[in-house]
Design a protein around this motif. Structure first.
Motif, PDB file in Angstrom:
ATOM      1  N   SER A  79      58.325  70.398  25.079  1.00 10.30           N
ATOM      2  CA  SER A  79      58.859  71.960  25.364  1.00 10.30           C
ATOM      3  C   SER A  79      58.817  72.594  23.998  1.00 10.30           C
ATOM      4  CB  SER A  79      60.282  71.963  25.926  1.00 10.30           C
ATOM      5  OG  SER A  79      61.046  73.218  25.297  1.00 10.30           O
ATOM      6  N   ASN A 106      60.472  75.011  22.936  1.00 14.21           N
ATOM      7  CA  ASN A 106      61.856  75.390  22.403  1.00 14.21           C
ATOM      8  C   ASN A 106      62.333  73.834  21.631  1.00 14.21           C
ATOM      9  OD1 ASN A 106      61.728  77.847  23.585  1.00 14.21           O
ATOM     10  ND2 ASN A 106      64.135  77.888  24.245  1.00 14.21           N
ATOM     11  N   GLN A 111      52.904  71.962  28.078  1.00 17.09           N
ATOM     12  CA  GLN A 111      54.489  71.408  27.981  1.00 17.09           C
ATOM     13  C   GLN A 111      54.432  70.433  29.109  1.00 17.09           C
ATOM     14  OE1 GLN A 111      57.271  75.012  26.366  1.00 17.09           O
ATOM     15  NE2 GLN A 111      56.699  75.222  28.404  1.00 17.09           N
ATOM     16  N   ASN A 157      57.317  69.169  29.762  1.00 22.20           N
ATOM     17  CA  ASN A 157      58.694  69.340  30.300  1.00 22.20           C
ATOM     18  C   ASN A 157      59.279  70.660  29.940  1.00 22.20           C
ATOM     19  OD1 ASN A 157      61.193  68.774  31.061  1.00 22.20           O
ATOM     20  ND2 ASN A 157      62.127  68.013  29.484  1.00 22.20           N
ATOM     21  N   ARG A 184      60.975  73.953  29.782  1.00 25.38           N
ATOM     22  CA  ARG A 184      62.348  74.175  30.446  1.00 25.38           C
ATOM     23  C   ARG A 184      62.546  75.758  30.865  1.00 25.38           C
ATOM     24  NH1 ARG A 184      66.114  73.874  27.064  1.00 25.38           N
ATOM     25  NH2 ARG A 184      65.234  73.628  25.000  1.00 25.38           N
ATOM     26  N   GLY A 185      63.214  75.945  32.058  1.00 25.31           N
ATOM     27  CA  GLY A 185      63.555  77.380  32.510  1.00 25.31           C
ATOM     28  C   GLY A 185      64.889  77.519  32.569  1.00 25.31           C
ATOM     29  N   TRP A 197      59.516  74.900  33.991  1.00 25.05           N
ATOM     30  CA  TRP A 197      58.402  76.001  33.867  1.00 25.05           C
ATOM     31  C   TRP A 197      57.200  75.556  34.096  1.00 25.05           C
ATOM     32  CZ3 TRP A 197      58.842  80.939  34.139  1.00 25.05           C
ATOM     33  CH2 TRP A 197      58.038  81.858  33.724  1.00 25.05           C
ATOM     34  N   LEU A 231      52.585  79.912  25.874  1.00 25.62           N
ATOM     35  CA  LEU A 231      53.744  79.149  25.882  1.00 25.62           C
ATOM     36  C   LEU A 231      54.253  79.280  24.454  1.00 25.62           C
ATOM     37  CD1 LEU A 231      52.418  75.960  27.838  1.00 25.62           C
ATOM     38  CD2 LEU A 231      54.077  77.784  28.624  1.00 25.62           C
ATOM     39  N   SER A 262      57.860  79.591  21.271  1.00 30.97           N
ATOM     40  CA  SER A 262      59.133  79.896  20.746  1.00 30.97           C
ATOM     41  C   SER A 262      59.151  80.162  19.410  1.00 30.97           C
ATOM     42  CB  SER A 262      59.834  78.160  20.801  1.00 30.97           C
ATOM     43  OG  SER A 262      59.756  77.796  22.325  1.00 30.97           O
ATOM     44  N   GLY A 273      59.017  84.327  31.731  1.00 27.44           N
ATOM     45  CA  GLY A 273      60.267  83.984  31.565  1.00 27.44           C
ATOM     46  C   GLY A 273      60.557  83.735  30.247  1.00 27.44           C
ATOM     47  N   ILE A 274      62.068  83.843  29.885  1.00 24.95           N
ATOM     48  CA  ILE A 274      62.391  83.937  28.630  1.00 24.95           C
ATOM     49  C   ILE A 274      63.565  83.044  28.445  1.00 24.95           C
ATOM     50  CG2 ILE A 274      63.529  85.423  26.722  1.00 24.95           C
ATOM     51  CD1 ILE A 274      62.086  87.660  28.213  1.00 24.95           C
ATOM     52  N   LEU A 275      63.665  82.167  27.652  1.00 28.71           N
ATOM     53  CA  LEU A 275      64.725  81.259  27.266  1.00 28.71           C
ATOM     54  C   LEU A 275      65.322  81.263  25.866  1.00 28.71           C
ATOM     55  CD1 LEU A 275      66.650  78.947  28.883  1.00 28.71           C
ATOM     56  CD2 LEU A 275      64.733  77.316  27.845  1.00 28.71           C
ATOM     57  N   GLY A 330      62.268  81.470  23.588  1.00 29.54           N
ATOM     58  CA  GLY A 330      61.247  80.852  24.245  1.00 29.54           C
ATOM     59  C   GLY A 330      60.643  81.637  25.272  1.00 29.54           C
ATOM     60  N   ILE A 331      59.169  81.984  24.933  1.00 32.19           N
ATOM     61  CA  ILE A 331      58.584  82.799  25.887  1.00 32.19           C
ATOM     62  C   ILE A 331      57.728  82.177  26.916  1.00 32.19           C
ATOM     63  CG2 ILE A 331      57.566  85.069  26.230  1.00 32.19           C
ATOM     64  CD1 ILE A 331      58.725  85.702  23.483  1.00 32.19           C
ATOM     65  N   GLY A 332      57.272  82.185  27.941  1.00 32.46           N
ATOM     66  CA  GLY A 332      56.321  81.873  28.935  1.00 32.46           C
ATOM     67  C   GLY A 332      55.743  83.015  29.633  1.00 32.46           C
TER      68      GLY A 332
HETATM   69  C1  BTN Z   1      63.001  81.096  32.889  1.00 28.86           C
HETATM   70  O1  BTN Z   1      63.284  80.159  33.692  1.00 28.86           O
HETATM   71  O2  BTN Z   1      62.810  82.334  33.673  1.00 28.86           O
HETATM   72  C2  BTN Z   1      62.805  80.778  31.604  1.00 28.86           C
HETATM   73  C3  BTN Z   1      61.470  80.169  31.239  1.00 28.86           C
HETATM   74  C4  BTN Z   1      61.119  79.905  29.852  1.00 28.86           C
HETATM   75  C5  BTN Z   1      59.898  79.233  29.610  1.00 28.86           C
HETATM   76  C6  BTN Z   1      59.378  79.132  28.224  1.00 28.86           C
HETATM   77  S1  BTN Z   1      57.735  78.631  28.109  1.00 28.86           S
HETATM   78  C7  BTN Z   1      57.926  78.435  26.169  1.00 28.86           C
HETATM   79  C8  BTN Z   1      59.416  77.821  25.954  1.00 28.86           C
HETATM   80  N1  BTN Z   1      59.556  76.586  26.082  1.00 28.86           N
HETATM   81  C9  BTN Z   1      60.399  76.130  27.170  1.00 28.86           C
HETATM   82  O3  BTN Z   1      60.611  74.867  27.437  1.00 28.86           O
HETATM   83  N2  BTN Z   1      60.639  77.171  27.776  1.00 28.86           N
HETATM   84  C10 BTN Z   1      60.343  78.200  27.484  1.00 28.86           C
END
Ligand code: BTN
Length: 250
Positions: free
Chosen positions: A19, A21, A44, A46, A48-49, A55, A64, A66, A119-121, A137-139
């Motif tokens: 990931s 992040n 990635q 793994n 993560r969302g 994700w 993908l 961070s 998605g943003i984390l 973290g941005i996808g």
């Molecule tokens: C969501 O669930 O909406 C958030 C998703 C975030 C995904 C991005 S992809 C790059 C970064 N690394 C991760 O593991 N997650 C974020």
């Protein structure tokens, strides 16, 4: 005064990571990455969302990333980071798909035509009520052709043509740099008004769910702590919700 941060000046590109992040977190714990350093990955294993979700992203198809930010932001202003990142991504998407309906779904999903494109984390390190480091973290779904998740959408699915990921990244960093400077210059009113006007359901009726009950309502306002005030269309009463307490039905 904050040190000048240029997002995207330092790039770390990986073919595969768990990931981005987690890579950012690892870097922060071992070295002193400069503010604005960017981690990019083609894949990635793994990703993560939010809410312990994963994700989904095909190899090499999407953004993908961070971004590491070192700053000093009062912890009660944490939601402004969410706001500026959302606004910057909407701005970037407007350059690529200017004729589509691009909205923010509270708190920080980006929708195109009511489907999720991004998605943003955000993960913060807080000390003495001050956010010292943030990992953004941005996808963003750019060229993926098919998703397992039926609520997801990519730019390719909208335009039927592939978009250069590096160009999308350039747009992203340009907008992020601009909105991050607005945050560091305390332009809270500007940020508030742009964010709320992009919000799905702001002063417009939509469906939402609390536990097993469905309601119709509209968003009245957002509190500084990121919670949302929704006017129930049936009762006309306004109630406050925190993330995870409420589900939007699109
Ligand atoms: C969501 O669930 O909406 C958030 C998703 C975030 C995904 C991005 S992809 C790059 C970064 N690394 C991760 O593991 N997650 C974020």
């Amino acid at each position: 005064m904050h040190n000048y941060t240029k997002i995207g000046k330092v790039l770390h590109h990986f073919l595969i990571v768990h990931s981005t992040n987690d890579v950012a977190k690892d870097m922060l714990s071992k070295t002193k990455p400069s503010s604005g350093s960017v981690i990019l990955a083609d894949f990635q294993s793994n990703g993560r969302g939010q809410r312990t979700n994963s994700w989904e992203s095909d190899k090499g198809a999407n953004i993908l990333t961070s971004i590491i930010l070192n700053h000093q932001i009062q912890s009660d202003h944490f939601f402004y980071l969410n706001k500026i990142v959302c606004i910057a991504i909407v701005e970037m998407l407007n350059k690529i798909i200017p004729n589509e309906c691009i909205e923010i779904k509270w708190p920080n999903d980006i929708l195109v035509n009511k489907k999720k494109i991004c998605g943003i984390l955000i993960e913060n390190t807080i000390m003495n009520n001050i956010i010292q480091h943030s990992i953004i973290g941005i996808g963003i779904n750019i060229n993926q052709e098919i998703f397992v998740n039926k609520d997801a959408i990519s730019i390719f699915q909208i335009t039927n043509s592939k978009f250069e990921i590096n160009t999308a990244l350039e747009y992203l960093f340009e907008s992020l740099n601009n909105w991050y400077q607005n945050l560091l210059s305390y332009k809270y009113k500007l940020i508030d008004s742009v964010y709320i006007n992009l919000l799905y359901g702001y002063h417009n009726e939509f469906n939402y769910q609390i536990e097993n009950e469905l309601f119709k309502g509209s968003i009245e306002s957002i509190e500084n702590d990121g919670s949302i005030n929704i006017r129930n269309s049936n009762t006309d009463r306004i109630s406050q919700f925190y993330f995870k307490q409420i589900k939007f039905i699109l």
